[in-house]
Write an enzyme that holds these catalytic residues in place. Structure first.
Site, PDB file in Angstrom:
ATOM      1  N   GLY A   1      40.499  19.546  28.803  1.00 44.30           N
ATOM      2  CA  GLY A   1      41.292  19.614  27.578  1.00 44.30           C
ATOM      3  C   GLY A   1      42.698  20.090  27.897  1.00 44.30           C
ATOM      4  O   GLY A   1      42.886  20.982  28.723  1.00 44.30           O
TER       5      GLY A   1
ATOM      6  N   HIS B   1      11.679  61.124  20.949  1.00 41.84           N
ATOM      7  CA  HIS B   1      11.260  61.846  22.153  1.00 41.84           C
ATOM      8  C   HIS B   1      10.010  61.207  22.733  1.00 41.84           C
ATOM      9  O   HIS B   1       9.103  60.876  21.971  1.00 41.84           O
ATOM     10  CB  HIS B   1      10.967  63.308  21.817  1.00 41.84           C
TER      11      HIS B   1
ATOM     12  N   VAL C   1      43.771  46.061  53.864  1.00 41.33           N
ATOM     13  CA  VAL C   1      43.346  44.966  54.741  1.00 41.33           C
ATOM     14  C   VAL C   1      44.579  44.221  55.251  1.00 41.33           C
ATOM     15  O   VAL C   1      45.440  43.807  54.474  1.00 41.33           O
ATOM     16  CB  VAL C   1      42.391  44.002  53.994  1.00 41.33           C
TER      17      VAL C   1
HETATM   18  P1  FAD Z   1      35.147  31.849  31.310  1.00 42.45           P
HETATM   19  O1  FAD Z   1      33.784  32.404  31.215  1.00 42.45           O
HETATM   20  O2  FAD Z   1      35.806  31.835  32.629  1.00 42.45           O
HETATM   21  O3  FAD Z   1      35.066  30.384  30.723  1.00 42.45           O
HETATM   22  C1  FAD Z   1      36.157  29.538  30.655  1.00 42.45           C
HETATM   23  C2  FAD Z   1      35.660  28.108  30.604  1.00 42.45           C
HETATM   24  O4  FAD Z   1      36.768  27.260  30.313  1.00 42.45           O
HETATM   25  C3  FAD Z   1      35.087  27.607  31.920  1.00 42.45           C
HETATM   26  O5  FAD Z   1      33.866  26.960  31.707  1.00 42.45           O
HETATM   27  C4  FAD Z   1      36.131  26.610  32.429  1.00 42.45           C
HETATM   28  O6  FAD Z   1      35.561  25.548  33.184  1.00 42.45           O
HETATM   29  C5  FAD Z   1      36.688  26.095  31.125  1.00 42.45           C
HETATM   30  N1  FAD Z   1      38.027  25.538  31.195  1.00 42.45           N
HETATM   31  C6  FAD Z   1      39.156  26.139  31.660  1.00 42.45           C
HETATM   32  N2  FAD Z   1      40.227  25.334  31.502  1.00 42.45           N
HETATM   33  C7  FAD Z   1      39.750  24.191  30.935  1.00 42.45           C
HETATM   34  C8  FAD Z   1      40.387  22.992  30.519  1.00 42.45           C
HETATM   35  N3  FAD Z   1      41.694  22.824  30.599  1.00 42.45           N
HETATM   36  N4  FAD Z   1      39.608  22.029  29.986  1.00 42.45           N
HETATM   37  C9  FAD Z   1      38.261  22.189  29.862  1.00 42.45           C
HETATM   38  N5  FAD Z   1      37.625  23.317  30.219  1.00 42.45           N
HETATM   39  C10 FAD Z   1      38.364  24.312  30.744  1.00 42.45           C
HETATM   40  N6  FAD Z   1      31.647  40.499  32.191  1.00 42.45           N
HETATM   41  C11 FAD Z   1      30.867  41.294  31.439  1.00 42.45           C
HETATM   42  O7  FAD Z   1      31.222  41.590  30.295  1.00 42.45           O
HETATM   43  N7  FAD Z   1      29.673  41.772  31.912  1.00 42.45           N
HETATM   44  C12 FAD Z   1      29.241  41.478  33.162  1.00 42.45           C
HETATM   45  O8  FAD Z   1      28.169  41.925  33.556  1.00 42.45           O
HETATM   46  C13 FAD Z   1      30.045  40.647  33.977  1.00 42.45           C
HETATM   47  N8  FAD Z   1      29.641  40.327  35.225  1.00 42.45           N
HETATM   48  C14 FAD Z   1      30.421  39.491  35.977  1.00 42.45           C
HETATM   49  C15 FAD Z   1      30.000  39.184  37.262  1.00 42.45           C
HETATM   50  C16 FAD Z   1      30.763  38.355  38.065  1.00 42.45           C
HETATM   51  C17 FAD Z   1      30.302  38.028  39.452  1.00 42.45           C
HETATM   52  C18 FAD Z   1      31.968  37.791  37.545  1.00 42.45           C
HETATM   53  C19 FAD Z   1      32.786  36.854  38.370  1.00 42.45           C
HETATM   54  C20 FAD Z   1      32.390  38.103  36.262  1.00 42.45           C
HETATM   55  C21 FAD Z   1      31.630  38.958  35.475  1.00 42.45           C
HETATM   56  N9  FAD Z   1      32.032  39.331  34.195  1.00 42.45           N
HETATM   57  C22 FAD Z   1      31.261  40.160  33.444  1.00 42.45           C
HETATM   58  C23 FAD Z   1      33.282  38.818  33.603  1.00 42.45           C
HETATM   59  C24 FAD Z   1      32.981  37.653  32.648  1.00 42.45           C
HETATM   60  O9  FAD Z   1      32.312  36.644  33.357  1.00 42.45           O
HETATM   61  C25 FAD Z   1      34.267  37.130  32.042  1.00 42.45           C
HETATM   62  O10 FAD Z   1      34.967  38.183  31.431  1.00 42.45           O
HETATM   63  C26 FAD Z   1      33.960  36.068  31.006  1.00 42.45           C
HETATM   64  O11 FAD Z   1      33.245  34.993  31.555  1.00 42.45           O
HETATM   65  C27 FAD Z   1      35.247  35.553  30.371  1.00 42.45           C
HETATM   66  O12 FAD Z   1      34.929  34.626  29.392  1.00 42.45           O
HETATM   67  P2  FAD Z   1      35.924  33.448  28.997  1.00 42.45           P
HETATM   68  O13 FAD Z   1      35.191  32.635  27.994  1.00 42.45           O
HETATM   69  O14 FAD Z   1      37.245  34.004  28.647  1.00 42.45           O
HETATM   70  O15 FAD Z   1      36.154  32.600  30.327  1.00 42.45           O
HETATM   71  P1  NAD Z   2      38.163  44.772  39.740  1.00 41.40           P
HETATM   72  O1  NAD Z   2      39.505  44.822  39.144  1.00 41.40           O
HETATM   73  O2  NAD Z   2      37.032  45.405  39.025  1.00 41.40           O
HETATM   74  O3  NAD Z   2      38.189  45.426  41.184  1.00 41.40           O
HETATM   75  C1  NAD Z   2      39.026  44.984  42.202  1.00 41.40           C
HETATM   76  C2  NAD Z   2      39.141  46.104  43.232  1.00 41.40           C
HETATM   77  O4  NAD Z   2      39.794  45.578  44.364  1.00 41.40           O
HETATM   78  C3  NAD Z   2      39.962  47.281  42.719  1.00 41.40           C
HETATM   79  O5  NAD Z   2      39.267  48.470  42.978  1.00 41.40           O
HETATM   80  C4  NAD Z   2      41.254  47.174  43.517  1.00 41.40           C
HETATM   81  O6  NAD Z   2      41.854  48.421  43.774  1.00 41.40           O
HETATM   82  C5  NAD Z   2      40.763  46.523  44.811  1.00 41.40           C
HETATM   83  N1  NAD Z   2      41.766  45.777  45.544  1.00 41.40           N
HETATM   84  C6  NAD Z   2      42.732  44.962  45.065  1.00 41.40           C
HETATM   85  N2  NAD Z   2      43.422  44.402  46.070  1.00 41.40           N
HETATM   86  C7  NAD Z   2      42.883  44.891  47.219  1.00 41.40           C
HETATM   87  C8  NAD Z   2      43.149  44.669  48.601  1.00 41.40           C
HETATM   88  N3  NAD Z   2      44.112  43.848  48.993  1.00 41.40           N
HETATM   89  N4  NAD Z   2      42.412  45.337  49.507  1.00 41.40           N
HETATM   90  C9  NAD Z   2      41.408  46.173  49.114  1.00 41.40           C
HETATM   91  N5  NAD Z   2      41.120  46.406  47.826  1.00 41.40           N
HETATM   92  C10 NAD Z   2      41.829  45.759  46.888  1.00 41.40           C
HETATM   93  O7  NAD Z   2      37.896  43.223  40.014  1.00 41.40           O
HETATM   94  P2  NAD Z   2      36.578  42.467  40.443  1.00 41.40           P
HETATM   95  O8  NAD Z   2      35.553  43.411  40.941  1.00 41.40           O
HETATM   96  O9  NAD Z   2      37.040  41.335  41.295  1.00 41.40           O
HETATM   97  O10 NAD Z   2      36.083  41.890  39.063  1.00 41.40           O
HETATM   98  C11 NAD Z   2      36.903  40.966  38.330  1.00 41.40           C
HETATM   99  C12 NAD Z   2      36.687  41.120  36.873  1.00 41.40           C
HETATM  100  O11 NAD Z   2      35.379  40.709  36.499  1.00 41.40           O
HETATM  101  C13 NAD Z   2      36.872  42.536  36.422  1.00 41.40           C
HETATM  102  O12 NAD Z   2      37.944  42.569  35.524  1.00 41.40           O
HETATM  103  C14 NAD Z   2      35.623  42.915  35.750  1.00 41.40           C
HETATM  104  O13 NAD Z   2      35.859  43.475  34.492  1.00 41.40           O
HETATM  105  C15 NAD Z   2      34.840  41.635  35.582  1.00 41.40           C
HETATM  106  N6  NAD Z   2      33.453  41.942  35.929  1.00 41.40           N
HETATM  107  C16 NAD Z   2      32.746  42.730  35.069  1.00 41.40           C
HETATM  108  C17 NAD Z   2      31.470  43.107  35.382  1.00 41.40           C
HETATM  109  C18 NAD Z   2      30.731  43.988  34.446  1.00 41.40           C
HETATM  110  O14 NAD Z   2      31.154  44.128  33.314  1.00 41.40           O
HETATM  111  N7  NAD Z   2      29.621  44.601  34.858  1.00 41.40           N
HETATM  112  C19 NAD Z   2      30.894  42.699  36.576  1.00 41.40           C
HETATM  113  C20 NAD Z   2      31.641  41.930  37.442  1.00 41.40           C
HETATM  114  C21 NAD Z   2      32.926  41.546  37.088  1.00 41.40           C
END
Ligand code: FAD
Ligand code: NAD
Length: 475
Positions: A122, A451, A245
Site C-alpha cells: 500500500g 489468598h 562494539v
Molecule cells: P508491525 O507489527 O511491524 O506491523 C506492520 C505491518 O505493516 C507489517 O506486517 C508490514 O509488513 C506491513 N507493512 C509495512 N509497510 C507496508 C506497506 N507499505 N504496504 C503493506 N504493508 C506494509 N511488543 C510487546 O508489546 N510485547 C512483546 O512481548 C513484544 N515482543 C517482541 C519480541 C520481538 C522479538 C520483537 C522484534 C518485537 C516485540 N515486540 C513486543 C514489539 C512489537 O512486535 C511491536 O511493537 C509491534 O509489532 C508494532 O506493531 P505495528 O502494528 O505498529 O507494526
Molecule cells: P531496546 O531499545 O530494548 O534495547 C536495545 C539495547 O541495545 C539498549 O540497551 C541499547 O543501549 C543497546 N545498544 C544500542 N546500540 C548498541 C551498540 N552499538 N552496542 C551495544 N549495545 C547497544 O531494543 P530491542 O531489544 O532491539 O527491542 C526493540 C523494540 O522491540 C523495543 O522497543 C521493545 O520495546 C520491543 N520489544 C518489546 C518486548 C516486550 O515488550 N517484552 C520484547 C521484545 C521487543
C-alpha cells in the site's frame, strides 16, 4: 471505476488490524492492506508481533523455561523424570503452529467484521488515494475518506556487524534457529537481548551480551534492575556493560567480535551473533513525495497526541510513530484513531503504558521510576514487598524479586509500580488500572486480594508504603 472505502489501513500488525476491526465495528467500510511474507514464502496478517515478535518469542520463552525447570526444579517437588531432553524441532514446530493459528485468526476476524483484507503493498498518494499493488497482480488506486498508516518497524542494522542471515542475525532469525548455538553473542542488553538470550541460555548456549550503556536496564527502576541483574548472572547470562562494539568478523569458526570497555580492547568468539540494538520505523515506499506526510529526524511519521498527521484525514499509529515500540501501545492507538474517525471522544494515556520483560524473573512496570519522581521534585514515599514472603510464590518455587510502589507524600497518589518476580507481566495490570483511576496507596491497601495469590504482594507493597505491611517486617 476505482474502489472506495471509508477507511484504508496500511499495515496489519497489532496497530493496523485492531484499528481496522474497530473502524468496522463503527459501521465504516474498511480495507486493510498488508504485505508481510513469512520465511516459508507465505503471506500472513499480524505484522512483526504475531509473526516474528511478541508471540513466537513468548512461545520459546515458555518452552525453554519448562525445560529449565524440569532440569533444575522438578527434583525439589519430588518429581523424578530421569534424563530431560530438548527436541528443538518439536519446540519450533509448536512455535510455528501458534503463529499460524493466531495469524490465520486475523483473517477470520476480518471476515466476521467485514474488513476487506488485501495482500500486497500500500502506498499513500496525494488526495487520500492509496495505490494498492497485490502480490500477484496490477496496481489499483483505492479512494479513501480516512487513511491509517500502521507500517511498523524493522531491526536496526549495525554497519560494523551487518546481518548475513546465518552468522550475524536479527531477532527474527534468532527465533527460528534449528539448533542451540554453543556460544551465542548478543549485541544489546535491551528487551530482545535479554528475552532471546534467556531462551537460548536455558537451552544450553553460553550467552554473552554486549551492552553499550554503563547501567543495566537503564530504563527500569534501579531496585528492580539490581535484582534482575543479580539473578541473570546466576542463570549464566554474561552481560558486559559499557561495551562498545568495534567490529564483528565472520570466519570459519564463527563470529569474532571486538569491543572496548573500561579495561580496554576485548574480543569474544561466538557461533552466532544476534544484533538487537533497537528498531527503526518502516516508511520505505509508504507514501508518495507529494502525499504531505512528514518524517522526524529519526524517520518516524510526525503525528500529534491523537495520531493525526499533517494531512487531514490521515493518521499514523504503532511503531512507525513516536512512543514506545510496544504492541499494546499500537493497538490502543488504533482503537483511539478509529473512535476519533467515528466522531467519538478518545484519548491515550501515554504515561501509564506498561512495560514487560518476559524473562525469569519477569520484569514489569508502569508509571514513573523512583529516579524520575525524585527528579520531578515531588515529595514521595516508597514501599516494597519481597516474593520471598509470599506463600503463593513459595508454593510456586518462584521467590526471587519484589513489588515496589512509589506514591506521592502529599496526596498519596500512586506514581509508579515496579515488579520483578513471578507473573510480573500479569500483576502489573492491577497497577495500570490503579494509575488509570489515579488511585491512592490507601485504595490498594483497602482492596481485598485473594489468598494465597501473587497479587497479595502488590497489596502488601501498598501497605509497606505506610509501614503497615503485615507479612514482612516494616523498615
Ligand atoms: P508491525 O507489527 O511491524 O506491523 C506492520 C505491518 O505493516 C507489517 O506486517 C508490514 O509488513 C506491513 N507493512 C509495512 N509497510 C507496508 C506497506 N507499505 N504496504 C503493506 N504493508 C506494509 N511488543 C510487546 O508489546 N510485547 C512483546 O512481548 C513484544 N515482543 C517482541 C519480541 C520481538 C522479538 C520483537 C522484534 C518485537 C516485540 N515486540 C513486543 C514489539 C512489537 O512486535 C511491536 O511493537 C509491534 O509489532 C508494532 O506493531 P505495528 O502494528 O505498529 O507494526
Ligand atoms: P531496546 O531499545 O530494548 O534495547 C536495545 C539495547 O541495545 C539498549 O540497551 C541499547 O543501549 C543497546 N545498544 C544500542 N546500540 C548498541 C551498540 N552499538 N552496542 C551495544 N549495545 C547497544 O531494543 P530491542 O531489544 O532491539 O527491542 C526493540 C523494540 O522491540 C523495543 O522497543 C521493545 O520495546 C520491543 N520489544 C518489546 C518486548 C516486550 O515488550 N517484552 C520484547 C521484545 C521487543
Amino acid at each position: 471505476m476505482s474502489r472506495s472505502f471509508d477507511v484504508v489501513v496500511i499495515g496489519a500488525g497489532p496497530a493496523g488490524y485492531i484499528a481496522a476491526i474497530r473502524a468496522a465495528q463503527h459501521g465504516k467500510s474498511v480495507a486493510c492492506i498488508d504485505e508481510w511474507k513469512n520465511k516459508d514464502g507465505k503471506n500472513a496478517f499480524g505484522g512483526t508481533c504475531l509473526n516474528a515478535g511478541c508471540i513466537p518469542s513468548k512461545a520459546l520463552l515458555e518452552s525453554s523455561e519448562l525445560y529449565h525447570r524440569a532440569e533444575h526444579e522438578f527434583k525439589k517437588h519430588g518429581i523424578k523424570t530421569g534424563g530431560v531432553e530438548m527436541d528443538i524441532a518439536a519446540m519450533q514446530k509448536r512455535r510455528a503452529s501458534i503463529v499460524r493459528q493466531l495469524t490465520g485468526g486475523i483473517g477470520g476476524l476480518f471476515k466476521a467484521n467485514k474488513v476487506e483484507g488485501l495482500v500486497g503493498h500500500g502506498k499513500l498518494l496525494s488526495g487520500k488515494r492509496v495505490e494498492f499493488t497485490p502480490v500477484d497482480g496490477d496496481a489499483e488506486i483505492i479512494e479513501a475518506t480516512h487513511v491509517i498508516l500502521a507500517s511498523g518497524s524493522a531491526p536496526i542494522e549495525l554497519g560494523i556487524a551487518p546481518f548475513d542471515g546465518e552468522n550475524i542475525i536479527d531477532s527474527w532469525d534468532a527465533l527460528e534457529l534449528d539448533a542451540v548455538p554453543g556460544r551465542l553473542g548478543v549485541v544489546g542488553a535491551g528487551v530482545i537481548g535479554l528475552e532471546l538470550g534467556s531462551v537460548w541460555a536455558r537451552l544450553g548456549s553460553k550467552v554473552t551480551i554486549l551492552e553499550a550503556m554503563e547501567d543495566f536496564l537503564f530504563m527500569a527502576d534501579r531496585d528492580v534492575a539490581k535484582v534482575a541483574s543479580q539473578d541473570f548472572k546466576k542463570q549464566g547470562l554474561d552481560v558486559k556493560l559499557g561495551a562498545k562494539v568495534a567490529n564483528a568478523t565472520v570466519g570459519k569458526k564463527g563470529v569474532s567480535v571486538d569491543y572496548e570497555d573500561k579495561d580496554g580492547a576485548q574480543s569474544i568468539e561466538v557461533d552466532k551473533l544476534i544484533v538487537a540494538v533497537g528498531r527503526r520505523p518502516v516508511t520505505d515506499g509508504l507514501f508518495a513525495d507529494d502525499a504531505g506526510i512528514q518524517l522526524d529526524e529519526r524517520g518516524f511519521v510526525v503525528v500529534d497526541d491523537e495520531c493525526r498527521t499533517r494531512v487531514k484525514g490521515v493518521f499514523a499509529i504503532g511503531d512507525c510513530v513516536r512512543g514506545p515500540m510496544l504492541a499494546h501501545k499500537g493497538s490502543e492507538e488504533g482503537v483511539m484513531v478509529a473512535d476519533l474517525i467515528a466522531g467519538e471522544l478518545a484519548e491515550m494515556n501515554y504515561d501509564i503504558i506498561p512495560s514487560v520483560l518476559y524473562t525469569n524473573p519477569e520484569i514489569a512496570w508502569t508509571g514513573k521510576t523512583e529516579a524520575e519522581v525524585k527528579a520531578s521534585g515531588r515529595a514521595y514515599k516508597t514501599g516494597s514487598f519481597p516474593f520471598m514472603a509470599s506463600g503463593r510464590a513459595k508454593a510456586m518455587e518462584q521467590t526471587t524479586g519484589m513489588v515496589k510502589i512509589i506514591s506521592s507524600d502529599e496526596d498519596d497518589e500512586i506514581l509508579g509500580v515496579h515488579i520483578v518476580g513471578p507473573m510480573a507481566g500479569e500483576l502489573i495490570s492491577e497497577a495500570v488500572l490503579a494509575l488509570e483511576f489515579s488511585a491512592s496507596t490507601e485504595d490498594l491497601q483497602r482492596t481485598i486480594h485473594a489468598h494465597p495469590s501473587l497479587a497479595e504482594a502488590v497489596h502488601e507493597a501498598a501497605l509497606a508504603v505506610d509501614n503497615k505491611a503485615l507479612n514482612f517486617p516494616n523498615r
